[in-house]
Design an enzyme around this catalytic site. Structure first.
Site, PDB file in Angstrom:
ATOM      1  CD  GLU A 114     -20.580  16.734  -5.601  1.00  0.00           C
ATOM      2  OE1 GLU A 114     -21.388  16.208  -5.205  1.00  0.00           O
ATOM      3  OE2 GLU A 114     -20.223  16.734  -6.895  1.00  0.00           O
ATOM      4  CB  CYS A 119     -16.841  -1.269 -18.728  1.00  0.00           C
ATOM      5  SG  CYS A 119     -17.121  -1.693 -20.468  1.00  0.00           S
ATOM      6  CD  GLU A 143     -20.154  11.736  -6.739  1.00  0.00           C
ATOM      7  OE1 GLU A 143     -21.218  11.214  -7.248  1.00  0.00           O
ATOM      8  OE2 GLU A 143     -20.314  12.433  -5.766  1.00  0.00           O
ATOM      9  CD  GLU A 185     -28.044  14.729  -8.404  1.00  0.00           C
ATOM     10  OE1 GLU A 185     -27.533  15.798  -8.648  1.00  0.00           O
ATOM     11  OE2 GLU A 185     -27.249  13.970  -8.168  1.00  0.00           O
TER      12      GLU A 185
END
Lengths: 677, 677, 677
Positions: free
Chosen positions: B308, B151, B146, B356
């Site tokens: 997913e 930055c 993902e 999670e």
């Protein structure tokens, strides 16, 4: 050059090829545009490196304008420093409220205490003055742009401490002023004093401080520090330009800067008129009138300029509606009604890129002159041309004063207790709106203003009472004037320490009462206040008033009472007779109708209710030219309606003669400028 | 290994004792799970110190899977760096939008410009490829996880300047592109350019910038910088693995990364399907269909993987509802309908601790196999097994294209003016939803896609127009196609500078109109638009359209008009005939019914309305396998209802033969996969 | 000195001239004030420089109080460090959650790990103890002030790692505890562990962390680190003061500090009672009762002090209403009812400046003694004087325990999933409110408390189950007690790792059920729960319960069922019989009536419903003095109403004899203290 209401706006031809200039001037001629503001944000262009200046394009811009018979407002470009400056002098960038040093970006980005920024901005102002100072097309100088913001860098910290030394002399006086004994903050060395921000005294933002005193002084210091930049640039200009007036574009009801501290340094006032969106046309209109009044009040009523307004949309708001048909004209004439001698646009040609590319302009990206916006610009330009110099220099005599005080604004909004939902502008605008709807001509003045000129002085949320104000107010009342003030007034001295006396401090005797408690409630809580036979809604703060005789006279008479809670039946609004006059106290925040009831009672005492006071959304304002001729403006901010002509005269715009009492059909956005006679 | 729809998910046996592995594989066998993704986030495990690798457990994991006949997706673990790396190389951590260097924590936390992170992540990818590259159980490589985030560190600043040098060549072109003359931002040295964040050009967050150009380029740079990591790891894999496909798990409608810039580097697309909660089932369903389409469009329509999805709840939302009975099956089959060749879960066994631990899993903390969730997983696994390879490799031919453009997405949402409440996805999904409800098979493609394949091209909020797009659209229309675009399209060029032409820029002639003004209003303001005999609600932006003939044809005909405000009666929706085709313009944001009206008109022009277009909440999609067999999916996202069978065929799931026109009772969450014949 | 309920408050005469002291003491005498807290925040005054102390004014303050017969609570001033300290030791200031080192400002501003702050604060505490330790007027020592807040500086990072070493011994145990294998966080060196804040594991604030384990431990560490300061100062006092009790003022239901970890170090508990505003008087009253109970529970039921309350308004809230007439008296007597032996004000004289200048005080800025507030203070002082020592030392015996657990509070609110809208205090106060309304005498105790004393134990949101709690709860039930717990209980162990077992973990067998799924919904979603013939509203979380027999007994019986969604008809509330007792499970969050239904059922099982349980807003509480005399308090928080006298006795306040069963007219804010007999 012809003397007339200045018309034009910000113009950046250095961003466009020369053939576009030709298009521009053709359009300007069509629209009657006679004034351009040039040089704003042109620093990188004028000085591409610290050791290199390049005035060639500006020379051409100035010559072209002069050749076209267009007047020039020449700006110094210090509102936005160039990248090379920030890169060479990183500490010329600001440190923000969160304590972070910024790097290069945006505008209004320079630390006011940076010696390098000061040196370079002043040098460039001097160069411009030296080169263009005697050019006959230049009618005004414009320093910087929309001064604002705050820096909390170490250098500002040092400058703040110098400012404090100047103000307080020694630490004992400073410790007393800030009441530092509370929470063990007694400073024993100047170096211990930090700039107050999120890393020191603040939490939840700039209005939440543990020590109001230090924060209040930092706001005063910041206002002065920014002013220091203006003053230094102006001095550099004056070294070459003896007479041409110098100004900067202010922002009306702008909280961060105390414009009253700036006023003595401005040769004339000017401001940028971007009213916030508002559901109700009269709220918008009266708010603009208030801002015009505030700006006019800076220079004792002298005419000012609207330096910027948009011909159509803004870009910086979340939602940017177009100005409805006729609104541009209506608001422009409103400016003139309230004392503007020039009405300029931002901007003449729409920017190609960056954050203002969708900001409205006289000429859009396609350069069209067949648009609704351009047509409205042309029509207004035509009217200004027809009116010529008939209104120039006019003033707006007033027997009513509305007091505005930045210190009170700051103090009441940063106070812990009683109620954070009380906002200074909400209350100020509510009282002003009532005066405005009543057609009262109002001077918006500082608390130091000479009050002997007025019959009625209205002072909402005058939280802080400074100097001899209470004596001057008392004198006003004694000689027959009327004073009106509200809840949360008379609470603190100049250092934000509570008066060790009954509330409202220096006004308690004059008002014939003391406030024993101040209740505060959530916004949904309403207390009905019965007042002159009507019941109005009060909210937010509810002061518990005890009428009490004082040396100056009897106790206040009760005019309005609370209808609910444990203080039901006790006074909410009072009036005390003192000498030949009276002093009103409104101990809560009333709704619009309640405020209007009080305000109209006081105006009625002096026969100051205007001719169309009962016609909603219609504004009446008067401007008197130096030759003594009175011009009455009738401005319809609402729906179409028919009114009675208030005075005999001639409408400068239509040329029609008007008779007092005749019917006058007002279309939406109608404007009448009646030259009395 | 059997060829079938891949089924399984993320699996981290290294976090559990070996006896749990036995339980796992027993459950996998029950559920028909044949694919595991291993190695995600295992960096600290695989490389406990810079100079030490330990593949012993991974060896065992791989061997066990292979022994069980389970296919492996082997992930590189670069989605989360280990503590030792951040500790040794603190500048491998990111600097955030607020300008703060982070220390170690969370995941997706590495600076894409860090040479140490790059070196170490690539080295580990290489080690993995060297060790496992020829293992027959490995069916795919999965780099990182993902990808996302940004930055703003000094090293990224340097890399950004290199990227800009590459793009613009010299500063003059850069200054022109960013229109830096505005606000004196002319850069005279590359080193003066800062990363645009809260310390430089931004205020109020990432969408509020003083210079759209620099911010837009920083987004493009960031997308490329993250891609650089993927490309480097992939190259390290390819050094040892010549053929096995390499992918990464994307996130569908994910704004921060321009997946179109990534697409050429992916061997196949895969994504994680976590739809936002939504009140209406069709909104959720159509949004997933759009995301599937977008992912499919990355590789020119080739099948993709759902890498997913959760079998039940998410954990990261404020509120995490369970999937209702049947929904897991329904959404899984929807994935297949839209081109998925594998449907995997996050996760196979529920995590013990950290953020999670409450995310749903095939096996819960108690390891039960008698739960509703496990039963639904088993049932779906059984169906996938029964269907076998019947659908693999299928594509979804479409005559309608929906254009998606990250540059427009970014540009319209970071624009100052006209309206911050306009969100790209809201408009995109509204148009897509109308297509979806009409059963249209839609390709979701970039603006660079070949348009010659399509009859209808829909381009909502195409704010930026790049390259030869306008020419290609014109060609489409000339040859008989239909083009639909909306308000706020055609405004800026690739550098976000306004077209110096009538709005909508390059499309104005094709559309037979110009937009003279753009009104914007608060969300509660509705303007009724009359369109084909119905009245619909329009909000947010209201473009004032002037139909105007252009070289290509007559002025646009008016199809819809505003019903309120000063522009009541003027055009809101238009259609211009050009060549054999037509071009629609919707100058405002219509409600769903209004959008549907326009979309259905255009579909009807090409006979593209689907068989169940009038049945709400029922989705129809078609997938054609390489052998040319057409499969029609009928998916009921709403309440129980009875429809007509649209085509003759056999339901792959029930085995029933179906006749076109027969009644078909659809239970809630019903799924039919009709093999036509 | 007379033994009586202590009465007085915070007093800072060092901020005022001596003539004001005379005024103060005259007023104190009028009001019956016999206790002053001095020295709070006086550090800069007592120690103007690191090497200089000045006790001259404090000497005078102490002597004056003693001369007036007023008892002294002597505070150490460490709640706010002086500017010189921060200036000399910049790292004595805290680093905030955002990672920023603060400079000097506000209060409660010192890093608990700063050796300089520790050294200097302890030294000053020692000096005070040495000088005043044997002064007979001093009745208590008060260390610091309202301990709270968190520091994330490098030194705290180091101290945190030391704390972790102490807790876990080695990194393997720490890695297991925090489940660091998830997301590759395996620490291989202690130095790699950062303080968890916005720069490391957090996003969206302190409750959003990637690793609950590290954040939970940082909260425990912070609580201990602040306690370290208290303990060190107390030790310095004890070196000179052998007996006088030492306390600090706590804040009741204050989430950041685990007061249960502090309790062993306090000689008596004291707290500051500033209830949040609330629409309903009973919510406010029951919340105060809960906080009183929590404070009382810290020292095993011993009397405590109310160290601060305001006589009228607060200042720090956004909106600060005055206390309505009678409320000061009502709430003060409520404190006594629940175990207070002293009731003090903040503050005796109102501060002149800074952020508490509008906080209420016994004496206002004008020093008036003819105000409503002062009159109420005088009346209450008179009542306390009349009651004398009749109630001192009294305890409040209870057969009901309410479990409060900071670890569960923290864990459930920082959990990702299932629902961020579940707030510990909401649920805790809902269950307490039901007990309170039922007139139950309740001990509010930690999970380590001895449960053998109780018949009913209520444990809402007992997310974490530590130590042998499940065994002790089982023993309670087996011997005939009743246990009540709720949704989201029994989920994690002491390290916040999920139990690898059926939910609710160690309670599943006792409760005779398992929870298979947990649905979560937005706040507006209501599921009706049928329970004992009534239907109540449930919200937020909906656990899907499977009753299941366990070794201890049969499966739970279903008491309430869901009425909607796919789990309509399944159990929402259950009761399991185990041994001689029962265990209730409420698998969702019920509305007040639903909670009351469950709570009253359990009380009824033990005949614990109080005499006025059905009279809304009327509180009944009992306090039993050391001589065994029982005093029943009847407190009316609502409108006027008539009730039946519950017991025979004499009203200590009115002197009237009361007979059980007679009518008793309760005015609003009525207070009766019935000495039974």
């Amino acid at each position: 050059m012809t003397r007339r209401i200045g018309y034009g706006g910000d113009y950046n031809p250095e961003q466009w090829p020369r053939d576009v200039w030709d298009e521009d001037y053709a359009a300007f001629a069509t629209a009657g545009i006679d004034t351009v503001t040039v040089g704003v944000f042109a620093w990188a262009h004028l000085q591409p490196a610290e050791d290199r200046y390049d005035f060639s394009t500006l020379d051409a811009i100035v010559e072209r304008a002069a050749a076209e018979g267009v007047r020039i407002v020449l700006a110094t470009p210090s509102g936005a420093m160039p990248p090379w400056l920030a890169h060479a002098y990183p500490d010329a960038c600001r440190v923000d409220f969160e304590g972070r040093r910024h790097v290069y970006g945006q505008r209004h980005n320079a630390c006011p205490s940076s010696p390098d920024f000061r040196r370079l901005s002043v040098a460039l102002a001097g160069k411009l003055a030296e080169r263009y100072g005697d050019h006959p097309a230049i009618v005004a100088w414009h320093v910087g742009n929309e001064y604002g913001g705050t820096c909390w860098c170490p250098r500002c910290g040092e400058a703040f401490r110098d400012w404090l030394r100047e103000r307080y002399g020694d630490l004992d006086r400073l410790n007393a002023a800030w009441n530092t004994a509370f929470w063990s903050h007694t400073f024993t060395d100047w170096a211990q004093i930090p700039p107050p921000n999120a890393l020191s005294e603040h939490w939840r933002g700039p209005d939440h401080t543990a020590f109001q005193g230090i924060t209040l002084d930092y706001r005063r210091f910041t206002s002065d520090a920014l002013l220091g930049g203006f003053v230094a640039e102006k001095a550099a200009i004056r070294a070459h330009v003896p007479d041409t007036p110098v100004t900067t574009n202010m922002m009306g009801l702008y909280q961060p800067i105390d414009y009253h501290r700036w006023a003595p340094h401005l040769d004339f006032a000017s401001w940028d008129n971007y009213p916030p969106e508002d559901a109700s046309p009269s709220r918008t209109a009266s708010r603009m009138a208030l801002a015009h009044g505030l700006m006019r009040g800076l220079r004792d009523g002298a005419p000012f300029w609207v330096m910027e307004q948009t011909p159509s949309v803004t870009a910086s708001r979340d939602v940017n509606p177009v100005k409805r048909p006729g609104v541009l004209r209506l608001w422009s004439w409103q400016s003139v009604a309230h004392g503007a001698d020039a009405v300029l646009y931002f901007q003449l040609r729409q920017s190609r890129g960056a954050c203002e590319k969708y900001h409205g302009a006289v000429l859009d990206h396609a350069g069209r002159t067949d648009t609704r916006v351009f047509r409205e610009v042309v029509e207004l330009g035509g009217e200004f041309a027809r009116v010529g110099d008939a209104l120039l220099g006019g003033r707006t005599p007033a027997r009513v004063a509305l007091l505005v005080d930045w210190d009170s604004w700051w103090a009441v909004e940063m106070s812990d207790g009683p109620n954070r939902n009380v906002r200074y502008l909400d209350v100020l605008t509510a009282y002003h709106r009532a005066l405005w709807q009543a057609n009262a001509s109002v001077d918006v003045v500082p608390v130091t203003a000479d009050l002997t000129r007025y019959d009625v002085v209205v002072a909402p949320l005058l939280h802080m009472v400074k100097g001899d104000l209470a004596d001057r107010v008392t004198a006003l009342v004694e000689r027959g004037g009327t004073f009106v003030t509200t809840a949360l007034s008379g609470r603190v001295d100049e250092e934000d320490n509570a008066f060790l006396a009954d509330v409202p401090g220096p006004f308690a005797g004059l008002l014939g009462l003391r406030v024993e408690e101040t209740d505060a409630r959530q916004p949904h809580v309403v207390n009905p206040v019965a007042l002159d036979g009507e019941v109005h809604e009060a909210r937010h703060v509810f002061e518990l008033i005890v009428p009490e005789a004082a040396p100056g006279g009897p106790a206040a008479e009760v005019r309005g009472t609370y209808g609910a809670d444990f203080y039901a039946g006790t006074p909410a609004v009072t009036r005390a007779v003192r000498g030949a006059g009276s002093a009103w106290y409104v101990g809560t925040l009333l709704d619009d109708a309640g405020v209007a009831s009080v305000v109209r009672s006081t105006l009625a005492e002096h026969d100051l209710l205007g001719p169309l006071a009962d016609v909603p959304d219609v504004e009446v304002a008067e401007r008197v030219t130096p030759d003594g001729v009175r011009h009455l403006f009738v401005l319809n901010h609402g729906e179409a309606r028919t009114v009675r002509v208030p005075v005999d005269g001639t409408d400068l715009l239509s040329g029609h003669d008007l008779r007092a009492g005749d019917e006058l059909a007002l279309a939406p956005a109608a404007v009448h400028v009646i030259r009395r006679g």
